[in-house]
Motif scaffolding. Structure first.
Motif: not given
Lengths: 567, 216
Positions: A293-302, A322-325
């Motif tokens: 669960t929890g969506g698919n990863l769409t981005g990372i912020t450092l 950041s995730f797709s959901n």
């Protein structure tokens, strides 16, 4: 709407009334029995042997059925052949050579069978199966066949006496009804014997190690977040009734490698979906259902962006996904950290959502080194600059603390340099307490600078960095705790989101204290929500899958719970 | 039989999509219906196991006495009626563990139901309706036989219910032709067998009926 209601009601009821097409289990006892027939393997048996007879009933010519259990038996020459076996009324035994007419009666219907008892004597005895091997805990049925002086053969399983040379290894039954039934008890071999009229037959039964018969994977089903990991266990169930953990021996596979991968029972989740986790050993498999669960990863912020560190200092790096959901959460432990030049700096990940950036050497002018966090095809980068200014001062914050016993708080140290810059060097500072029995201070890892109030009194906390020192006073007071409260922005958390809960201790003198980091946190349903990082992020949970879970905080003998709802 | 059943359902469902409209006649009415019914294969069981009874389709007859609600009635547009119906289906085959055997005799049902129908009227001369009914039934296993041998001769009172849909055709203001479908079911009747056991059987039937209702 009313039409929809009627439609649903009608369909449900009408389909339930579409007739039965199941399998009938009741016999037809309305159609009359019109004749019976005695069925035997042979019409001749040797003296002292027996054979089981059966009765086949014919019901008005429409069907036949075995009705042996309804028959009564008699012999016109009981001295020649008789029904002497109480446990098997249809078994006839030849007593002396001669002929007998056997009669079976069912209700008012009788039939006869001509049996001849021959004077043949047994010549040899054979046991089948010959020299079998079976695994410990399993069993097998032996049969004894005798060859007689008139060259006939006859099944003597019932008439022979059975024995085992090593009952601790394998037993064989000599009881009516189970004769010849062997059970493997322990690894080894045993000679199985069947004896009739002084003639024996033997066979060697070899009992091998217990064999795997089934395999279960636990947990049987589970839900976890994407970009996380979980462990499965394979348990083998063996033929001797024993079980064993065979996680490391089993071959593991995931039906959806894009959803989760697995090796040695450790699964790593990649994207949202479901996958069947299979463990296989010796051709035996077991499965478990994994829901990601929890969506698919769409981005990372450092964070922090473009950090600056002084040479030989350490800074904390965080990766937020950041995730797709539409959710976001800390994925510091799930990403792969790399630096473009490891001679300048490196990243260490001691565990949990914690990553330390260690500055080893000064970056050349205008040439910062890139820090990259990667998960699958998603990457994020930021630039690190390492300088080497001269330390001019350090400042401890806060300058003093008042704490209640059994609670804690953090000090930090900020260093000032000759180039006008400052940096938090808490993680590089050496921390000591003048009175550890009153207030102790942690001096390792993320806990550096964290003070724990032990008993009433005062203590001085000393911080040393770069040859400079600073100090602060901690005053500890004793208070009586009355209650513990948990609060959060919302107790309804979307799957994949990370939420912080705060534990507050309320004291009898009307004061209160934030004890989030001093509390012990547990959650009862990991399929619904899990603790984000019990070591580095106390009080924070991440929602996993739909349901409700109880989050519990414990502090100083008090416990408090709150329900976390995941829609 | 299941496929036939599903076809009947599929054919009748579109009637439910008709829109609600105004009523015509109001007041008491009487009526008579005739139709064919299919009694579904019935799972039956006694303490010796389960078996099934397969029946032939048969005619059925009904008489109704009811009341058409006036237009604008607060309980809705429709009618309430008392319905007596008689169905009698010959037993065709009985399926035991050994196979299927020729049956004989009839299962006869006399039911008395209180029906509630919602009617969707407008200016057209026909109007669809849906309804439910509840009541009681006397179900008789009349000289049931297997391969010519007596099986049961008994009767039982049971709770009964009915679902119905259909179309009213207004021939005149007081005379309606009614073409409908009925699903009739009951709690399981229990019948004594000739060998002393008692068996319980399912009872579900599907009927297509044609009738006349006269208002007065």
């Amino acid at each position: 709407m009313i039409n929809l209601f009627w439609s649903g009601l009608l369909v449900a009821l009408l389909l339930s009334g579409c007739g039965w097409d199941g399998t009938a289990t009741r016999n037809n006892d309305f159609t009359p029995l019109t004749s019976i027939e005695i069925v035997a393997i042979s019409s001749t048996i040797a003296a002292h042997t027996s054979t089981r007879l059966s009765v086949k009933g014919n019901f008005s010519g429409l069907y036949t059925r075995d009705i042996t259990d309804q028959a009564t038996w008699s012999s016109d020459s009981p001295s020649v052949a008789g029904f002497t076996t109480l446990t098997s009324p249809s078994r006839v035994t030849g007593l002396v050579p001669g002929a007998a007419i056997l009669t079976a009666t069912v209700g008012s219907i009788t039939t006869n069978f001509n049996l001849t008892v021959s004077p043949a004597t047994i010549a040899t005895m054979t046991i089948t199966p010959a020299n079998p091997s079976i695994a410990m805990g399993l069993n097998t049925q032996f049969a004894a066949s005798g060859t007689f002086s008139d060259s006939t053969t006859q099944d003597l399983t019932f008439d022979a006496a059975w024995s085992s040379s090593a009952p601790d290894t394998a037993t064989v039954s000599d009881s009516a009804g189970t004769k010849g039934f062997a059970q493997a008890m322990a690894v080894g071999s045993a000679t199985i014997s069947a004896t009739f009229d002084g003639i024996s037959g033997t066979t060697l039964l070899t009992v091998t190690e217990a064999v795997l018969q089934s395999l279960t994977v636990s947990p049987a089903s589970t839900s976890i977040l994407s970009l996380s990991s979980t462990n499965f266990q394979a348990t083998g169930h063996y033929s001797d009734g024993s079980t064993a953990d065979i996680t490391s021996q089993a071959a593991w596979a995931s039906s959806r490698a894009d959803v989760a991968t697995i090796a040695g029972g450790a699964a790593t989740t990649l994207s949202q979906g479901t996958s069947s986790i299979r463990a296989t050993l010796d051709g035996i498999s077991g499965t478990s259902n994994l829901k990601v669960t929890g969506g698919n990863l769409t981005g990372i912020t450092l964070s922090p962006a473009n950090p600056r560190l002084v040479k030989d200092t350490t800074g904390r790096m965080t990766a937020s996904g950041s995730f797709s959901n539409g959710t976001s959460r800390d994925i510091t432990d799930a990403v792969e950290w790399t630096l473009a030049n490891t001679a300048i700096a490196n990243v260490t990940t001691p565990g949990g959502n914690l990553a330390w950036l260690n500055a080893l050497a000064v970056t050349p002018a205008s040439a910062p080194v890139a820090i990259t966090a990667k998960s699958g095809t998603i990457t994020a980068s930021t630039n690190l600059t390492v300088t080497a200014p001269l330390l001019q001062s350090i400042t401890i914050f806060p300058s003093s603390l008042e704490l209640t016993d059994k609670t804690g708080a953090r000090f930090s140290v900020t260093a000032g340099f000759n180039d006008g810059t400052t940096q938090d060097v808490t993680a590089n500072t050496e921390w000591t307490s003048s009175a550890g029995t009153i207030a102790s201070v942690a001096n390792s890892g993320l806990a550096k600078g964290r003070v724990s109030a032990v008993a009433a009194g005062s203590a001085t906390i000393n911080a040393a960095y770069g040859g400079r020192t600073a100090s602060a006073v901690v005053t500890v007071r004793t208070r009586n705790i009355q209650s513990l409260a948990i609060s959060a922005a919302s107790s309804v958390v979307v799957s994949g989101n990370q939420v912080k809960y705060t534990a507050t201790a309320n004291y009898s003198d009307g004061t209160s204290a934030d004890v989030t980091e001093d509390s012990t946190w547990t959650i009862d349903k990991p399929n619904v929500a899990v603790l984000a990082d019990s070591q580095n992020q106390p009080g924070q949970i991440v929602a996993v899958d739909s349901g409700s879970a109880i989050l519990t905080a414990g502090f100083n003998g008090q416990t408090q719970t709150v329900t976390v709802t995941v829609p | 039989m299941k496929r036939t059943c599903q076809i009947i359902i599929a054919l009748c469902l579109p009637l439910l999509l008709c829109g609600p409209v105004r009523a015509q006649h109001s007041g008491p009415y009487v009526g008579a219906f005739i139709g064919g019914n299919a009694l579904m294969d019935a799972e039956s069981s006694d303490d010796l196991g389960s078996f099934s009874l397969k029946f032939d389709p048969a005619l059925q007859g009904s008489a109704v006495l009811g009341w058409d609600f006036e237009p604008g009635n607060p309980v809705g547009e429709g009618r309430i009626e008392l319905e007596y119906t008689r169905r009698s289906n010959p037993l065709d085959k009985v399926k035991f563990a050994e196979g299927s055997f020729k049956g004989g005799g009839n299962v006869t049902t006399d039911s008395l139901l209180l029906n509630f129908f919602g009617v969707f009227r407008d200016d057209r001369p026909w109007a669809p309706y849906v309804g439910v009914g509840i009541g009681a039934a006397r179900i008789e296993a009349s000289d049931l036989q297997v391969t010519g041998q007596p099986m049961s001769n008994d009767s039982n009172f049971v709770f009964a219910y009915q679902l119905g849909i259909g179309v009213d055709f207004a021939l005149t203001k007081r005379l309606n032709l009614d073409l409908g479908y009925r699903f009739f079911g009951s709690t399981k009747p229990r019948f004594a067998e000739t060998n002393g056991h008692k068996f319980a059987m399912d009872y579900f039937s599907h009927s297509a009926v044609l009738g006349l209702r006269v208002g007065f």
